[in-house]
Write a protein that holds these residues in place. Structure first.
Motif, PDB file in Angstrom:
ATOM      1  N   THR A 182      15.823 -32.675 -23.911  1.00 12.25           N
ATOM      2  CA  THR A 182      16.986 -32.004 -24.478  1.00 12.25           C
ATOM      3  C   THR A 182      16.689 -30.552 -24.825  1.00 12.25           C
ATOM      4  O   THR A 182      15.849 -30.266 -25.669  1.00 12.25           O
ATOM      5  N   TRP A 183      17.398 -29.644 -24.186  1.00 11.95           N
ATOM      6  CA  TRP A 183      17.242 -28.223 -24.521  1.00 11.95           C
ATOM      7  C   TRP A 183      18.337 -27.789 -25.477  1.00 11.95           C
ATOM      8  O   TRP A 183      19.517 -28.018 -25.220  1.00 11.95           O
ATOM      9  N   TRP A 184      17.911 -27.138 -26.540  1.00  9.37           N
ATOM     10  CA  TRP A 184      18.861 -26.514 -27.471  1.00  9.37           C
ATOM     11  C   TRP A 184      18.078 -25.670 -28.447  1.00  9.37           C
ATOM     12  O   TRP A 184      16.859 -25.529 -28.318  1.00  9.37           O
ATOM     13  N   GLN A 185      18.758 -25.080 -29.412  1.00 10.18           N
ATOM     14  CA  GLN A 185      18.129 -24.143 -30.345  1.00 10.18           C
ATOM     15  C   GLN A 185      18.783 -24.263 -31.723  1.00 10.18           C
ATOM     16  O   GLN A 185      19.899 -24.768 -31.835  1.00 10.18           O
ATOM     17  N   THR A 243      22.151 -22.980 -31.362  1.00  3.69           N
ATOM     18  CA  THR A 243      23.188 -23.738 -30.655  1.00  3.69           C
ATOM     19  C   THR A 243      23.652 -24.925 -31.495  1.00  3.69           C
ATOM     20  O   THR A 243      24.680 -25.521 -31.180  1.00  3.69           O
ATOM     21  N   GLY A 244      22.884 -25.283 -32.520  1.00  2.94           N
ATOM     22  CA  GLY A 244      23.293 -26.329 -33.455  1.00  2.94           C
ATOM     23  C   GLY A 244      23.118 -27.756 -32.963  1.00  2.94           C
ATOM     24  O   GLY A 244      22.889 -28.655 -33.741  1.00  2.94           O
ATOM     25  N   ALA A 245      23.276 -27.952 -31.678  1.00  5.37           N
ATOM     26  CA  ALA A 245      23.169 -29.301 -31.119  1.00  5.37           C
ATOM     27  C   ALA A 245      22.727 -29.185 -29.655  1.00  5.37           C
ATOM     28  O   ALA A 245      22.656 -28.078 -29.095  1.00  5.37           O
ATOM     29  N   ILE A 246      22.461 -30.337 -29.063  1.00  6.19           N
ATOM     30  CA  ILE A 246      21.940 -30.367 -27.690  1.00  6.19           C
ATOM     31  C   ILE A 246      22.945 -29.742 -26.731  1.00  6.19           C
ATOM     32  O   ILE A 246      24.154 -29.964 -26.840  1.00  6.19           O
ATOM     33  N   MET A 247      22.425 -28.972 -25.784  1.00  5.93           N
ATOM     34  CA  MET A 247      23.257 -28.242 -24.818  1.00  5.93           C
ATOM     35  C   MET A 247      22.983 -28.678 -23.382  1.00  5.93           C
ATOM     36  O   MET A 247      23.889 -28.804 -22.577  1.00  5.93           O
ATOM     37  N   ILE A 248      21.695 -28.817 -23.052  1.00 11.48           N
ATOM     38  CA  ILE A 248      21.317 -29.141 -21.683  1.00 11.48           C
ATOM     39  C   ILE A 248      20.392 -30.349 -21.729  1.00 11.48           C
ATOM     40  O   ILE A 248      19.398 -30.339 -22.447  1.00 11.48           O
TER      41      ILE A 248
END
Ligand code: WTA
Length: 648
Positions: A409-412, A415-420
């Motif tokens: 799971t990619w996110w930051q 981004t607050g939540a999973i994106m990719i």
């Protein structure tokens, strides 16, 4: 890392898993056909006290408003409604203390505890919009405190309990917190270590905004006390009434601030709000982990001090009525079996951790997990840094019995939540690839000018951008909206895209591989640490005239911190080894032990361009033992001979 990457190697879910999964392939088409409609549907996962009138208002970009005019209470969504729906007796949290004690909290228990805390916070005079700093280890009260803040519309700011008093003070001041919540101490490998003393030290000098320090008794160690300011949780919160009625707040009401490292020394207070954040946290937790309440036992091993703990221990899972494990200690206390024992004891079905821990497990050897029954596991997750294919395969083979889907799971924080991420019941996942933006999310890999990179050109790496707003996106940097714009939105201002700071590539199938940071942010065991922050801690030592810090590849932690320092004339006369030890201690003290450099090299000079910029790329080459790249722009290429000599 030595393992090879085969871009064709893919692992589809079993037909049975796919047939029973929460999402099938049609979800991508549905989301693409009507993105906003799709998100409106996802917001229906929550209880809204008042419905929203517009799904998205992007007219004030880059600050989004989602679910405009909608009103909700985040804590009500995470706790009350499950009790009202008849699930009060379901365990919300199976808590495992480091010394071996344990506690189970049902949703009814959680409701009573959160209500007590909300009542007491109100008694202290705290009102919606006030900020509360939470500096706590992984104890249930930390989660209770977060939910009580959410319930009252107080904005919490978690500070990882491994951070120094200096780092804590910086965050308290920036957010102007009125209350700090902490514990007397924390368990560390069988021994209690003081924690509240760090709060005392942080508040020791100069004026500050803190009125009270609320202290949970965890270890029972002697604790210095400031009468009038300090309060025991068990003498206050626990004596408050267990009933409290949650009030609705605006969808855009600030929920939390979480500080993260940027490219300068000052951490950024990333601001998240309520309705959009909770919608995406709940949707992703449901879809990416294929979570089903009543069936799954979920475990995310992150610390609540990081964003993963916010979205995937507190808000996403509790909104989805999960039964989850919260573990206080380290994976190797009392021995390396601890995580596997916990999985076995509770029959954990979903396990979400970081690549650095998977590589550590690999080092310990497969006989450790092999000694346990891990057959309850059905989904494995990874987060925090790129997972190397070798670790991915080992994770699936050894922990996942060669059959569980893995979601990378990619996110930051931003981004607050999973994106990719792959979807476990849909995607034929490739080891090392984050694969595909989630349904509802749009991402691209582009060059400097914003042109899409071409598929399959492995040399043609690009920058990862998010080209459409998403519900859980940050709404700003606390107190510094200019910095929010310049850091994330300036690079592709013409297109209006969010620049993530990560490099990425698309393979011949169009699948996405995240390659790591392209800025001066290091990633050590999944923790973001800025080179500037460590440099500033080093030059804070009287013996250091100048410092340059780089992240160098590390087989276990992903990157390790390597520092090059020039000493002052006085310090140059001292013993190098003693000084290096002192400098490492200085960084631990100033920032945190997680920021302590792996190596510090004393050098006579630093490589600089004619315009005076330190050439980190070359220092990274040196730190990783590579042949030097292009040195033609250097003032004095000979400095490298001296730098290399310092490493010998
Ligand atoms: C990195 C953690 C590759 C990335 C949730 C990002 C990843 C930074 C992955 C954010 C992944 C996180 N693959 N890289 N699956 N997940 N990263 O804010 O560099 O602590 O920008 O959020 O971690 O770190 P943060």
């Amino acid at each position: 890392m030595t393992d090879t990457t085969d871009y064709r190697d893919a692992y589809p879910p079993s037909p049975q898993f796919a047939a029973e999964a929460n999402a099938d392939a049609s979800i991508y088409d549905r989301a693409a056909a009507d993105r906003e409609g799709f998100w409106a549907e996802q917001a229906g996962r929550l209880h809204w006290h008042e419905p929203w009138t517009r799904t998205l208002d992007w007219s004030n970009a880059p600050v989004a408003e989602w679910f405009v005019d909608g009103k909700l209470n985040v804590a009500y969504n995470c706790v009350d409604r499950h009790v009202l729906d008849g699930h009060g007796d379901q365990v919300a949290i199976h808590w495992e203390g480091e010394p071996g004690d344990s506690r189970a909290l049902t949703y009814s228990d959680l409701l009573a505890e959160v209500s007590r805390a909300a009542n007491y916070f109100t008694e202290l005079g705290l009102r919606a919009g006030d900020r509360v700093a939470i500096y706590m280890p992984m104890v249930p009260e930390a989660i209770i405190a977060m939910l009580a803040c959410a319930r009252l519309g107080l904005t919490h700011s978690l500070v990882f309990a491994g951070f120094s008093p200096t780092a804590l003070r910086q965050r308290i001041d920036d957010a102007e917190a009125r209350l700090v919540i902490t514990t007397d101490g924390q368990w560390r490998r069988g021994a209690p270590a003081p924690l509240k003393t760090a709060v005392d030290e942080a508040l020791g000098t100069g004026s500050h905004t803190v009125e009270h320090v609320l202290v949970v008794r965890r270890t029972g160690i002697d604790t210095p006390w400031t009468e009038g300011r300090d309060l025991w949780w068990d003498e206050t919160v626990e004596r408050s009434a267990p009933e409290h009625e949650a009030q609705p707040f605006d969808s855009e009401h600030p929920l939390f601030i979480l500080y993260t490292s940027g490219t300068t020394g000052k951490p950024k207070g990333i601001l998240h709000t309520s309705g959009g954040y909770l919608t995406q946290a709940a949707y992703t937790h449901h879809t990416v982990f294929d979570h089903r309440p009543g069936r799954d036992v979920y475990w995310c091993t992150a610390d609540i001090g990081w964003v993963t703990g916010h979205s995937y221990i507190v808000y996403g899972p509790l909104a989805n009525r999960a039964t989850q494990i919260v573990y206080e200690g380290t994976p190797n206390f009392p021995d390396q079996h601890r995580h596997f024992q916990i999985i076995e004891k509770y029959g954990v079905t979903i396990y979400y951790t970081a690549p650095t821990l998977i590589r550590t497990f690999m080092k310990w050897g497969r006989e450790i997990p092999d000694a346990h029954d891990l057959t309850s596991l059905r989904v494995l997750g990874s987060v925090g840094e790129p997972i190397n294919p070798e670790a991915w395969r080992w994770y699936r083979e050894v922990i996942g019995a060669g059959s569980t889907p893995i979601v990378d799971t990619w996110w930051q924080t931003e981004t607050g939540a999973i994106m990719i991420s792959p979807l476990p019941g849909v995607t034929a996942a490739k080891p090392g690839a984050a694969m595909t933006p989630l349904p509802g999310i749009s991402a691209a890999v582009v060059d400097e000018e914003g042109k899409p990179v071409r598929l399959g050109e492995t040399e043609a790496n690009g920058y990862l951008v998010l080209d459409q707003p998403w519900p859980s996106m940050a709404r700003g940097i606390w107190g510094d909206m200019d910095r929010f714009r310049t850091t994330y939105w300036e690079r592709y201002a013409a297109q209006g895209w969010y620049f993530a700071g990560d490099g990425a590539k698309l393979d011949a199938d169009g699948d996405l591989w995240v390659l790591g940071r392209v800025d001066d942010v290091m990633n050590v065991s999944g923790h973001r640490i800025s080179t500037a922050e460590v440099e500033s801690a080093l030059v804070g030592h009287a013996g250091v005239a100048e410092a340059a810090v780089v992240g160098a590849g590390d087989a276990t932690t992903g990157q390790g911190i390597v520092a090059f320092v020039i000493l002052t004339a006085e310090a140059a006369a001292r013993s190098g080894a003693a000084l290096v030890a002192e400098l490492k201690a200085e960084v631990s003290r100033e920032i945190s032990p997680i920021a302590k450099p792996r190596e510090i090299h004393i050098v006579p000079e630093l490589p600089k361009t004619r315009s005076g910029k330190i050439m980190r790329r070359l220092l990274r080459d040196v730190a990783e033992g590579r042949e030097l790249g292009d040195t033609s722009t250097l003032v004095d290429p000979d400095v490298f001979e001296a730098i290399r000599a310092s490493r010998a």
